[in-house]
Design a protein around this motif. Structure first.
Motif, PDB file in Angstrom:
ATOM      1  N   ARG A 101       0.855  -1.192   0.000  1.00 32.59           N
ATOM      2  CA  ARG A 101       0.000   0.000   0.000  1.00 32.59           C
ATOM      3  C   ARG A 101       0.887   1.237   0.000  1.00 32.59           C
ATOM      4  O   ARG A 101       1.759   1.366   0.852  1.00 32.59           O
ATOM      5  CB  ARG A 101      -0.919   0.036   1.238  1.00 32.59           C
ATOM      6  N   ALA A 102       0.662   2.107  -0.941  1.00 30.07           N
ATOM      7  CA  ALA A 102       1.435   3.360  -1.026  1.00 30.07           C
ATOM      8  C   ALA A 102       2.933   3.082  -0.968  1.00 30.07           C
ATOM      9  O   ALA A 102       3.691   3.803  -0.304  1.00 30.07           O
ATOM     10  CB  ALA A 102       1.022   4.307   0.095  1.00 30.07           C
ATOM     11  N   GLY A 103       3.351   2.043  -1.668  1.00 31.30           N
ATOM     12  CA  GLY A 103       4.766   1.755  -1.747  1.00 31.30           C
ATOM     13  C   GLY A 103       5.366   1.065  -0.539  1.00 31.30           C
ATOM     14  O   GLY A 103       6.576   0.833  -0.481  1.00 31.30           O
ATOM     15  N   VAL A 104       4.531   0.715   0.422  1.00 38.74           N
ATOM     16  CA  VAL A 104       5.002   0.057   1.648  1.00 38.74           C
ATOM     17  C   VAL A 104       4.451  -1.361   1.693  1.00 38.74           C
ATOM     18  O   VAL A 104       3.248  -1.565   1.499  1.00 38.74           O
ATOM     19  CB  VAL A 104       4.564   0.843   2.900  1.00 38.74           C
ATOM     20  N   ASP A 105       5.324  -2.321   1.970  1.00 38.23           N
ATOM     21  CA  ASP A 105       4.909  -3.715   2.114  1.00 38.23           C
ATOM     22  C   ASP A 105       4.453  -3.982   3.540  1.00 38.23           C
ATOM     23  O   ASP A 105       5.171  -3.656   4.495  1.00 38.23           O
ATOM     24  CB  ASP A 105       6.054  -4.664   1.776  1.00 38.23           C
ATOM     25  N   TYR A 106       3.274  -4.555   3.660  1.00 40.45           N
ATOM     26  CA  TYR A 106       2.762  -4.996   4.956  1.00 40.45           C
ATOM     27  C   TYR A 106       2.734  -6.521   4.933  1.00 40.45           C
ATOM     28  O   TYR A 106       2.192  -7.120   3.997  1.00 40.45           O
ATOM     29  CB  TYR A 106       1.368  -4.436   5.208  1.00 40.45           C
ATOM     30  N   VAL A 107       3.310  -7.105   5.989  1.00 37.37           N
ATOM     31  CA  VAL A 107       3.441  -8.561   6.049  1.00 37.37           C
ATOM     32  C   VAL A 107       2.885  -9.041   7.382  1.00 37.37           C
ATOM     33  O   VAL A 107       3.185  -8.469   8.430  1.00 37.37           O
ATOM     34  CB  VAL A 107       4.908  -8.999   5.909  1.00 37.37           C
ATOM     35  N   TYR A 108       2.090 -10.093   7.312  1.00 34.19           N
ATOM     36  CA  TYR A 108       1.482 -10.665   8.511  1.00 34.19           C
ATOM     37  C   TYR A 108       1.792 -12.160   8.562  1.00 34.19           C
ATOM     38  O   TYR A 108       1.905 -12.813   7.522  1.00 34.19           O
ATOM     39  CB  TYR A 108      -0.028 -10.435   8.506  1.00 34.19           C
ATOM     40  N   TRP A 109       1.878 -12.680   9.794  1.00 33.14           N
ATOM     41  CA  TRP A 109       2.235 -14.081  10.002  1.00 33.14           C
ATOM     42  C   TRP A 109       1.221 -14.762  10.904  1.00 33.14           C
ATOM     43  O   TRP A 109       0.674 -14.143  11.827  1.00 33.14           O
ATOM     44  CB  TRP A 109       3.608 -14.188  10.659  1.00 33.14           C
ATOM     45  N   GLY A 110       1.016 -16.040  10.650  1.00 31.53           N
ATOM     46  CA  GLY A 110       0.256 -16.857  11.572  1.00 31.53           C
ATOM     47  C   GLY A 110       1.166 -17.399  12.662  1.00 31.53           C
ATOM     48  O   GLY A 110       2.368 -17.121  12.690  1.00 31.53           O
ATOM     49  N   GLN A 111       0.585 -18.210  13.548  1.00 39.95           N
ATOM     50  CA  GLN A 111       1.346 -18.720  14.688  1.00 39.95           C
ATOM     51  C   GLN A 111       2.094 -20.005  14.360  1.00 39.95           C
ATOM     52  O   GLN A 111       2.951 -20.435  15.131  1.00 39.95           O
ATOM     53  CB  GLN A 111       0.400 -18.962  15.875  1.00 39.95           C
ATOM     54  N   GLY A 112       1.773 -20.616  13.219  1.00 41.40           N
ATOM     55  CA  GLY A 112       2.480 -21.809  12.784  1.00 41.40           C
ATOM     56  C   GLY A 112       1.772 -23.103  13.137  1.00 41.40           C
ATOM     57  O   GLY A 112       1.002 -23.154  14.104  1.00 41.40           O
ATOM     58  N   THR A 113       2.036 -24.115  12.343  1.00 41.36           N
ATOM     59  CA  THR A 113       1.513 -25.450  12.612  1.00 41.36           C
ATOM     60  C   THR A 113       2.643 -26.456  12.358  1.00 41.36           C
ATOM     61  O   THR A 113       3.359 -26.357  11.359  1.00 41.36           O
ATOM     62  CB  THR A 113       0.273 -25.762  11.754  1.00 41.36           C
ATOM     63  N   GLN A 114       2.792 -27.389  13.286  1.00 43.54           N
ATOM     64  CA  GLN A 114       3.898 -28.338  13.211  1.00 43.54           C
ATOM     65  C   GLN A 114       3.572 -29.473  12.247  1.00 43.54           C
ATOM     66  O   GLN A 114       2.504 -30.092  12.347  1.00 43.54           O
ATOM     67  CB  GLN A 114       4.189 -28.917  14.598  1.00 43.54           C
ATOM     68  N   VAL A 115       4.511 -29.739  11.357  1.00 45.96           N
ATOM     69  CA  VAL A 115       4.427 -30.902  10.469  1.00 45.96           C
ATOM     70  C   VAL A 115       5.645 -31.774  10.750  1.00 45.96           C
ATOM     71  O   VAL A 115       6.780 -31.298  10.657  1.00 45.96           O
ATOM     72  CB  VAL A 115       4.396 -30.478   8.989  1.00 45.96           C
ATOM     73  N   THR A 116       5.395 -33.013  11.103  1.00 44.75           N
ATOM     74  CA  THR A 116       6.474 -33.946  11.399  1.00 44.75           C
ATOM     75  C   THR A 116       6.352 -35.158  10.481  1.00 44.75           C
ATOM     76  O   THR A 116       5.296 -35.794  10.434  1.00 44.75           O
ATOM     77  CB  THR A 116       6.433 -34.400  12.862  1.00 44.75           C
TER      78      THR A 116
END
Length: 119
Positions: A101-116
């Motif tokens: 937005r307006a030349g700025v990157d916004y990044v969001y993350w989840g909490q993660g899920t374990q894969v074994t």
């Protein structure tokens, strides 16, 4: 802003399959979505991404032809279908949402899920 919640992780045998999901709130359809993973003792790495329209996908070489990223904008959900899993795929998988937005990157993350993946 968007909030991300991953699910579907677990324990699977080598050469098995698993599908993980990431449910999002907010204006999901405007975000490019991705999956990253982090194995114990290693840095977080890119796995796959899909553009906001779903028209283009990207993969790290190590998962090409085994993993498929997809999204359902009507359900505000992005998926990662993982086939032919290998023990080296073991990691915490994180969902990622990105928008500019307006030349700025916004990044969001989840909490993660374990894969074994067991050998």
């Amino acid at each position: 802003q968007v909030q991300l919640v991953e699910s579907g992780g677990g324990l699977v045998q080598a050469w098995g399959s698993l599908r993980i999901s990431c449910a999002a709130s907010g204006t999901f359809s405007k975000y490019h979505m991705g999956w990253f993973r982090q194995a114990t003792g290693k840095e977080r790495e890119f796995v796959a991404a899909v553009t906001w329209s779903g028209g283009t996908t990207y993969y790290v070489d190590s998962v090409k032809y085994r993993f498929t990223i997809s999204r359902d904008n009507a359900k505000n959900t992005v998926y990662l279908q993982m086939n032919s899993l290998k023990p080296e795929d073991t990691a915490v998988y994180y969902c990622n949402a990105r928008i500019r937005r307006a030349g700025v990157d916004y990044v969001y993350w989840g909490q993660g899920t374990q894969v074994t993946v067991s050998s």
